[in-house]
Design an enzyme around this catalytic site. Structure first.
Site, mmCIF file in Angstrom:
data_model
loop_
_atom_site.group_PDB
_atom_site.id
_atom_site.type_symbol
_atom_site.label_atom_id
_atom_site.label_comp_id
_atom_site.label_asym_id
_atom_site.label_seq_id
_atom_site.Cartn_x
_atom_site.Cartn_y
_atom_site.Cartn_z
ATOM 1 N N GLU A 104 14.650 12.905 -1.352
ATOM 2 C CA GLU A 104 15.805 13.812 -1.284
ATOM 3 C C GLU A 104 15.533 14.889 -2.317
ATOM 4 O O GLU A 104 15.676 14.657 -3.519
ATOM 5 C CB GLU A 104 17.106 13.066 -1.631
ATOM 6 C CG GLU A 104 17.517 11.999 -0.634
ATOM 7 C CD GLU A 104 18.021 12.576 0.683
ATOM 8 O OE1 GLU A 104 18.244 13.796 0.764
ATOM 9 O OE2 GLU A 104 18.161 11.797 1.638
ATOM 10 N N CYS A 137 22.343 20.037 -5.475
ATOM 11 C CA CYS A 137 21.400 20.350 -4.398
ATOM 12 C C CYS A 137 22.106 21.007 -3.209
ATOM 13 O O CYS A 137 21.461 21.625 -2.378
ATOM 14 C CB CYS A 137 20.677 19.084 -3.950
ATOM 15 S SG CYS A 137 21.808 17.775 -3.468
#
Ligand code: NAD
Length: 493
Positions: A259, A293
């Site tokens: 990720e 993010c």
């Protein structure tokens, strides 16, 4: 600072690694201070383990695997639900620990504890649904099917921006699948991870199933990646480090889930109310001080409403209160350290030197060394660092576009592909953008998009695999095919 005095349960503040159910000192005398980013005060110290101590964590996980995988799924579910209950019961202490080490405002930290705990409950239940399949047989007198089995020891390497949820989203999935885990949290925020270990122990998670190792990041990661007994690596962090770890896992052919970075576009259509869209964009940009993010990094606004959008954005942004996350009424805390502030200042200077206009953001107002006031820049162009890099800072850059095709081309002009936001009520535009955007997640008219039921993850260089949802547990499961032959006459074969 005496951190334990801030907690109602001081035993949640641990300054040791946690291996095989024991609180572990470093044996080489190496240790690191952990700082409160808001004040610069040292909160405590953590040991850096020696290589043989990391291998001892693998030994412990290997031994624990035998018993943990042999439990029935409903037995693992009960242990995980007990862990979930303890996370909820200790929510306030966990939030305080998180705000002190990470800097985010206390209400946001409470939200993260809730969010992190929700993955434990989700995967506790999902572990009971790791169904195999029955395959209609093409082989005479045979029964065919699949079993789902735990992949084995999983190494989990996590970042500092979500110090608790990035661990539970991985660990709960792995543990529900029957895998023991070795967590390597970010050195900036180890205390949330260690509090999770304390609560795992109280929940009756057996020794060796949930381990937390601490140490020099590159050294620990390399050891875990090179170790053949570790069968899976799940990493959340920067694309730069993700690439490195993927390479390091090649020799042992591990299961790898990544990720990575985001750099999300936020596209505003011409039909949108500019005020509504601007308020949403502020919320999508400045959470966790832009160190997210999913932060809206490249704001693309249709030229017909650009100026109005910018006015509303500036007004909303200026209302954000920046300060120590432990104080009430604070919307935005500090950046993680002075290096991040230096990087943010460099990105703003670079944009201005290439023609961007600074609409708002006066750094002389910053309430401390690690703080960076929110910045709004217009005239964003593709040669700017702000366009090319994930800023991971509270810097909003706005660019005007002429039509949907241009918006799509601009949005996709990045190596990243994690999340994109679209704001429009035109159903044809929504569908066109939804299909054309090269991102793993597209959120239309909503800032909030994450949670346990959804498959979280990116395409391109934002990563591999998905966390959460009904597929998140698959990252920690192998499919074993079986063929039971010579059964005599089998109905349907
Ligand atoms: P980072 O890559 O610097 O660090 C992540 C982890 O890797 C930490 O535990 C760190 O100690 C370790 N690490 C650092 N350098 C290493 C090295 N050379 N070798 C091995 N391990 C190393 O990332 P960060 O600064 O902690 O976090 C920010 C990044 O994480 C951003 O890019 C952000 O987009 C990304 N992120 C992604 C998601 C997602 O779900 N996709 C979620 C949160 C954060």
């Amino acid at each position: 600072m005496n951190l334990s005095s801030k907690l109602s349960d001081p035993r949640l503040f641990r300054q040791h690694a946690y291996v095989d159910g024991k609180w572990t000192h470093g044996e080489g005398g190496r240790e690191e201070a952990v700082f409160d980013p808001a004040t610069g005060d040292a909160l405590g110290y953590i040991p850096w383990l020696e290589p043989h101590q990391i291998r001892a964590a693998v030994d412990a996980a290997e031994a624990a695997f035998v018993h943990w995988r042999a439990l029935r799924a409903d037995e693992r579910c009960e242990r995980l639900l007990a862990w979930y209950d303890l996370l909820q019961a200790n929510r306030e202490d966990l939030a305080i620990l998180m705000t002190l080490e990470q800097g985010k405002p206390l209400p946001d930290a409470r939200g993260e504890v809730e969010y992190g705990a929700s993955f434990v409950r989700w995967f506790a239940e999902e572990g009971k649904r790791t169904f195999g399949e029955t395959i209609p047989s093409h082989i005479p007198n045979a029964a065919l099917g699949t079993l789902k089995e735990p992949v084995g020891i999983a190494a989990l390497i996590t970042p500092w921006n979500f110090p608790l949820a990035m661990i539970t989203r991985k660990a709960a999935a792995a543990m529900a699948a029957g895998c023991p885990v070795i967590v390597k949290p970010a050195g900036e925020t180890p205390f949330s991870a260690l509090a999770l270990a304390e609560l795992a122990e109280r929940a009756g998670i057996p020794p060796g199933v949930f381990n937390v190792v601490l140490g020099e990041p590159a050294e620990v990661s390399q050891l875990l990646c090179a170790e053949p007994r570790v069968k899976a690596l799940s990493f959340t962090g920067s694309t730069r480090v993700g690439r490195l770890l993927l390479e390091q896992c090649a020799n042992t052919v591990k299961r790898v889930s990544l990720e990575l970075g985001g750099d999300a576009p936020f596209i505003v259509g011409p039909d949108m109310d500019p005020r509504e869209a601007a308020f949403a964009a502020v919320s999508a940009k400045f959470q966790t001080s832009g160190q997210d993010c999913l932060a809206a990094d490249r704001i693309l606004v249709h030229e017909s409403i650009h100026d109005e959008f910018v006015e509303h954005f500036a007004e909303r942004m200026s209302a954000l209160t920046v300060g120590n996350g432990m104080e009430s009424e604070v919307d935005m805390g500090p950046l993680i350290h002075a290096q991040a502030v230096g990087k943010a200042a460099g990105i703003v200077d670079d944009a201005i030197s290439k023609g961007a206009t600074l609409v708002a953001g006066d750094q002389s107002q910053a309430p401390g060394e690690n703080f960076f006031m929110p910045v709004l820049l217009t005239g964003l162009t593709r040669d700017m660092r702000l366009w090319q890099e994930e800023s991971f800072a509270p810097i909003a850059g706005v660019m005007a576009y002429a039509d949907d095709d241009e918006a799509i081309a601009l949005a996709n002009d990045t190596e990243y592909g994690l999340a994109a936001y679209v704001y429009t009520h035109d159903i044809r535009r929504i569908w066109k953008l939804l299909r054309a955007l090269e991102f793993g997640m597209v959120s239309v008219n909503s800032v909030k998009m994450t949670g346990p039921p959804v498959p979280f993850g990116g395409v391109k260089q934002s990563g591999l695999g998905r966390e959460g949802g009904i597929t998140g547990i698959d990252e920690f499961l192998e499919t074993k095919y079986y063929c039971l032959g010579a059964l005599g006459s089998v109905s349907g074969s």
